[in-house]
Design a protein around this motif. Structure first.
Motif, PDB file in Angstrom:
ATOM      1  N   GLN A 474       0.830  -1.205   0.000  1.00  0.00           N
ATOM      2  CA  GLN A 474       0.000   0.000   0.000  1.00  0.00           C
ATOM      3  C   GLN A 474       0.868   1.260   0.000  1.00  0.00           C
ATOM      4  O   GLN A 474       0.613   2.211  -0.759  1.00  0.00           O
ATOM      5  CB  GLN A 474      -0.904  -0.030   1.232  1.00  0.00           C
ATOM      6  CG  GLN A 474      -2.009   1.002   1.260  1.00  0.00           C
ATOM      7  CD  GLN A 474      -2.944   0.743   2.429  1.00  0.00           C
ATOM      8  OE1 GLN A 474      -2.542   0.915   3.581  1.00  0.00           O
ATOM      9  NE2 GLN A 474      -4.170   0.321   2.150  1.00  0.00           N
ATOM     10  N   GLU A 475       1.872   1.259   0.851  1.00  0.00           N
ATOM     11  CA  GLU A 475       2.757   2.429   0.915  1.00  0.00           C
ATOM     12  C   GLU A 475       3.548   2.601  -0.379  1.00  0.00           C
ATOM     13  O   GLU A 475       3.856   3.731  -0.786  1.00  0.00           O
ATOM     14  CB  GLU A 475       3.724   2.286   2.096  1.00  0.00           C
ATOM     15  CG  GLU A 475       3.060   2.356   3.466  1.00  0.00           C
ATOM     16  CD  GLU A 475       2.621   3.766   3.852  1.00  0.00           C
ATOM     17  OE1 GLU A 475       2.748   4.691   3.018  1.00  0.00           O
ATOM     18  OE2 GLU A 475       2.138   3.941   4.983  1.00  0.00           O
ATOM     19  N   ARG A 476       3.857   1.492  -1.019  1.00  0.00           N
ATOM     20  CA  ARG A 476       4.600   1.588  -2.275  1.00  0.00           C
ATOM     21  C   ARG A 476       3.720   2.121  -3.409  1.00  0.00           C
ATOM     22  O   ARG A 476       4.142   2.950  -4.210  1.00  0.00           O
ATOM     23  CB  ARG A 476       5.151   0.214  -2.647  1.00  0.00           C
ATOM     24  CG  ARG A 476       6.059   0.234  -3.888  1.00  0.00           C
ATOM     25  CD  ARG A 476       6.483  -1.170  -4.282  1.00  0.00           C
ATOM     26  NE  ARG A 476       5.319  -1.970  -4.656  1.00  0.00           N
ATOM     27  CZ  ARG A 476       5.150  -3.239  -4.295  1.00  0.00           C
ATOM     28  NH1 ARG A 476       6.035  -3.836  -3.514  1.00  0.00           N
ATOM     29  NH2 ARG A 476       4.079  -3.899  -4.698  1.00  0.00           N
ATOM     30  N   GLU A 477       2.465   1.636  -3.462  1.00  0.00           N
ATOM     31  CA  GLU A 477       1.581   2.004  -4.569  1.00  0.00           C
ATOM     32  C   GLU A 477       0.741   3.253  -4.275  1.00  0.00           C
ATOM     33  O   GLU A 477       0.399   3.996  -5.198  1.00  0.00           O
ATOM     34  CB  GLU A 477       0.648   0.830  -4.897  1.00  0.00           C
ATOM     35  CG  GLU A 477       1.377  -0.443  -5.293  1.00  0.00           C
ATOM     36  CD  GLU A 477       2.244  -0.272  -6.530  1.00  0.00           C
ATOM     37  OE1 GLU A 477       1.861   0.534  -7.422  1.00  0.00           O
ATOM     38  OE2 GLU A 477       3.311  -0.907  -6.601  1.00  0.00           O
ATOM     39  N   TYR A 478       0.380   3.456  -2.990  1.00  0.00           N
ATOM     40  CA  TYR A 478      -0.472   4.589  -2.602  1.00  0.00           C
ATOM     41  C   TYR A 478       0.108   5.253  -1.349  1.00  0.00           C
ATOM     42  O   TYR A 478      -0.490   5.202  -0.279  1.00  0.00           O
ATOM     43  CB  TYR A 478      -1.905   4.112  -2.329  1.00  0.00           C
ATOM     44  CG  TYR A 478      -2.533   3.388  -3.490  1.00  0.00           C
ATOM     45  CD1 TYR A 478      -3.158   4.098  -4.514  1.00  0.00           C
ATOM     46  CD2 TYR A 478      -2.504   2.000  -3.551  1.00  0.00           C
ATOM     47  CE1 TYR A 478      -3.732   3.428  -5.581  1.00  0.00           C
ATOM     48  CE2 TYR A 478      -3.071   1.326  -4.619  1.00  0.00           C
ATOM     49  CZ  TYR A 478      -3.683   2.038  -5.630  1.00  0.00           C
ATOM     50  OH  TYR A 478      -4.254   1.373  -6.692  1.00  0.00           O
ATOM     51  N   PRO A 479       1.307   5.826  -1.451  1.00  0.00           N
ATOM     52  CA  PRO A 479       2.001   6.343  -0.268  1.00  0.00           C
ATOM     53  C   PRO A 479       1.174   7.374   0.489  1.00  0.00           C
ATOM     54  O   PRO A 479       0.546   8.265  -0.095  1.00  0.00           O
ATOM     55  CB  PRO A 479       3.281   6.971  -0.852  1.00  0.00           C
ATOM     56  CG  PRO A 479       3.007   7.157  -2.317  1.00  0.00           C
ATOM     57  CD  PRO A 479       2.066   6.079  -2.697  1.00  0.00           C
ATOM     58  N   GLY A 480       1.146   7.186   1.807  1.00  0.00           N
ATOM     59  CA  GLY A 480       0.448   8.120   2.675  1.00  0.00           C
ATOM     60  C   GLY A 480      -1.050   7.919   2.735  1.00  0.00           C
ATOM     61  O   GLY A 480      -1.737   8.622   3.491  1.00  0.00           O
ATOM     62  N   ARG A 481      -1.579   6.965   1.989  1.00  0.00           N
ATOM     63  CA  ARG A 481      -3.027   6.748   1.958  1.00  0.00           C
ATOM     64  C   ARG A 481      -3.343   5.389   2.604  1.00  0.00           C
ATOM     65  O   ARG A 481      -3.674   4.408   1.938  1.00  0.00           O
ATOM     66  CB  ARG A 481      -3.557   6.810   0.529  1.00  0.00           C
ATOM     67  CG  ARG A 481      -3.432   8.210  -0.080  1.00  0.00           C
ATOM     68  CD  ARG A 481      -3.968   8.259  -1.504  1.00  0.00           C
ATOM     69  NE  ARG A 481      -5.371   7.844  -1.580  1.00  0.00           N
ATOM     70  CZ  ARG A 481      -6.404   8.623  -1.293  1.00  0.00           C
ATOM     71  NH1 ARG A 481      -6.206   9.879  -0.879  1.00  0.00           N
ATOM     72  NH2 ARG A 481      -7.637   8.190  -1.410  1.00  0.00           N
ATOM     73  N   VAL A 482      -3.215   5.372   3.930  1.00  0.00           N
ATOM     74  CA  VAL A 482      -3.428   4.142   4.684  1.00  0.00           C
ATOM     75  C   VAL A 482      -4.912   3.787   4.676  1.00  0.00           C
ATOM     76  O   VAL A 482      -5.769   4.635   4.944  1.00  0.00           O
ATOM     77  CB  VAL A 482      -2.925   4.301   6.130  1.00  0.00           C
ATOM     78  CG1 VAL A 482      -3.261   3.058   6.952  1.00  0.00           C
ATOM     79  CG2 VAL A 482      -1.428   4.573   6.131  1.00  0.00           C
ATOM     80  N   SER A 483      -5.199   2.537   4.360  1.00  0.00           N
ATOM     81  CA  SER A 483      -6.586   2.092   4.308  1.00  0.00           C
ATOM     82  C   SER A 483      -6.668   0.611   4.656  1.00  0.00           C
ATOM     83  O   SER A 483      -6.012  -0.216   4.015  1.00  0.00           O
ATOM     84  CB  SER A 483      -7.173   2.326   2.904  1.00  0.00           C
ATOM     85  OG  SER A 483      -8.478   1.790   2.809  1.00  0.00           O
TER      86      SER A 483
END
Length: 552
Positions: A474-483
């Motif tokens: 998630q952090e690699r593909e959507y950094p900062g957007r924890v879900s």
């Protein structure tokens, strides 16, 4: 003499060498449970069918004989499907017996009815239903033969509950006869000539159907020929990691130096391995369908040979039979690839030395070093799936056959049921389960099974408060957007004590050794909760670094 279907099932299991089985009881197979009461089969009663099926998988994994699991229909059977999927992808012999609705109620969507031929065909080598109790010996013998022949795997047999109550005359069950494909002499001669002509050979071991003798004999062969040997994903127990020919594991996060050597080899020998997605680095390590290397593929199922990789030499044979055929091959006086083999082993030793520091107050590197120094070579390590497993796969040096139980399918929750099963099978050996906090709670209730049967396993729960692997992606593909990846956990040490076991909490690296020794000395099933900083997501990179890589 007439016997009930339940009695005939148990008689057929005994005839086929079954010594143990796992189950969650159900009213649909009460007749079998009643017959088991009068047998000496060791019945391990579990808390959830998925865990029961994983225990059977572990027994099949560690013995080579089909692990046996019994569950009830509907929700019981669908719970068990997780274990079936593991056995299918891992090529593990297993037989799942499912209590089924009575025959007269079929096709009416009766209580908990499932049509298992439609539901489980993807998960099993064969799905059968026994309509006539007199045919139980036939069906059970066939199930054992299918589960163990060719590429091993799971078989499902459904048992209508009224059939199990029928009293019939039936032939006395006999043990199944294994089916083996042996290498031909011309194939061994062809292999030998290819090996002698090679400049940069490489062997990758994998799959199942090995035994301790075959593992030892192949090590002797590799040593005579000075061959570099790697082990496929989660098959590290097939070769001693401190043997001078060992080059490393061919799995997730492969040593780049090893990957380079494999790509540059001129003769690649896949022995027992399917070389599926994980060991092949998502099918990039070897070209498809035509490898750059000359490829020798040895596998017990002809349908696998040439399915993905077109081999130059395909040998349909079980690993044990192929290894036996190598015994009389004469090695060169001084193989010209010997220096390369030594270089590859040294590269593995350097790669498998854990880091000494990292984020937070707990560092897994020193913990792994302590475990290496304070556990014996016969210790069995089990695990499920998650980034925490890297610490075992990369930094634990497996020395003996049958010391690893882990799913190549990457199924979470496997480690604890497998540890329970392994300890039941080998009570004299230490069994250590590694689990993440998310992984443990998938089948953590089987800790109660360890308590009930007095199985002093030690579960090391690496708690970072997240679904770690998913957060990393998630952090690699959507950094900062924890879900959807944060977790709230219990006090795992208190949980162990609530079950009646021993609990420890480790919040600093230096606390681990004493905590482990106390757990070991307790003589009880134990949980050691290791509180790891979520930033320590891999041995070499933090979550923040992974996120920054994408943002750049």
């Amino acid at each position: 003499m007439k016997k009930s279907g339940g009695e005939l099932i148990v008689e057929a299991l005994k005839a086929n060498g079954v010594k143990r089985l796992s189950c969650v009881p159900g009213e649909s197979f009460l007749a079998v449970l009643d017959a088991l009461r009068d047998s000496d089969i060791d019945v391990l009663v579990c808390r959830q069918e998925g865990g029961a099926a994983m225990m059977a998988d572990c027994w099949g994994r560690l013995t080579g004989e089909p692990g046996i699991c019994m569950v009830t229909r509907g929700p019981g059977a669908t719970n068990a499907s997780a274990g079936l999927h593991i056995s299918k992808q891992d090529s593990i012999p297993m037989i799942l017996f499912i209590g089924q609705v009575q025959r007269e109620a079929r096709e009416r969507e009766a209580f908990q009815e499932v049509e298992f031929r439609r539901a489980f065909t993807e998960f099993a080598k064969w799905v059968g239903e026994i309509d006539d109790a007199a045919r139980i010996p036939e069906f059970v013998t066939r199930a054992f033969a299918i589960a163990t022949s060719g590429r091993p795997g799971p078989v499902v047999l459904t048992l209508p509950e009224d059939m199990l109550r029928d009293e019939v005359e039936a032939p006395r069950a006999k043990r199944y006869v294994g089916v083996e494909a042996h290498p031909g002499r011309s194939q061994i001669d062809d292999f030998y000539l290819r090996l002698l002509k090679a400049e940069r050979p490489m062997v990758i071991l994998g799959g199942t159907r090995w035994d301790a003798d075959a593992v030892a004999d192949f090590a002797i062969f590799a040593e005579r020929f000075k061959l570099p040997v790697g082990c496929s994903f989660r098959r590290q127990m097939l070769f001693d990691h401190l043997h001078p020919c060992y080059a490393g594991d061919v799995g997730i996060g492969i040593n780049p130096a090893l990957a380079k050597e494999i790509r540059e080899s001129d003769l690649l020998i896949l022995l027992g391995s399917r070389m599926s997605e994980m060991p092949s680095s998502s099918y990039t390590l070897i070209d498809i369908p035509y490898p750059q290397q000359s490829l020798v593929h040895v596998y017990p199922d002809a349908s696998e040979l040439g399915r993905i990789y077109r081999p130059d030499l395909a040998i349909c044979a079980a690993a044990v039979d192929f290894v036996e055929a190598l015994a009389d091959l004469e090695a060169p006086a001084e193989p010209h690839w010997a220096e390369r083999t030594e270089r590859m082993h040294q590269a593995y030793l350097a790669w498998s030395k854990p880091p000494s520091t990292g984020p937070g107050a707990v560092h897994m590197g020193p913990i792994m070093e302590w475990l290496e120094a304070n556990t014996g070579p016969e210790t069995i390590f089990t695990n499920g799936a998650g980034n925490y497993a890297t610490w075992v796969h990369r930094f634990h040096r497996f020395r003996r056959f049958n010391t690893q139980a882990a799913p190549t399918s990457g199924s979470m929750g496997y480690g604890l049921p497998a540890a329970v099963a392994a300890k039941r099978l080998f009570p004299e050996r230490e069994v250590i389960c590694f689990a993440g906090d998310g992984c443990f709670l998938m089948h953590g209730q089987e800790f109660a099974t360890a308590i009930r049967y007095g199985l002093p396993i030690i579960a090391v729960v690496v708690n970072n408060g997240i679904y770690g692997t998913i957060r990393m992606h998630q952090e690699r593909e959507y950094p900062g957007r924890v879900s959807s990846t944060d977790l709230t956990n219990p006090d795992f040490a208190a949980l162990a004590r609530a079950y009646g076991g021993h609990g420890e909490t480790v919040e600093r690296t230096e606390e681990f050794a004493a905590a482990f020794e106390r757990a070991r000395a307790s003589g009880k099933p134990a949980i050691i909760e290791v509180k790891l900083d979520p930033e320590a997501i891999t041995p070499t990179r933090t979550l923040s670094e992974i996120a920054q890589t994408k943002s750049r």
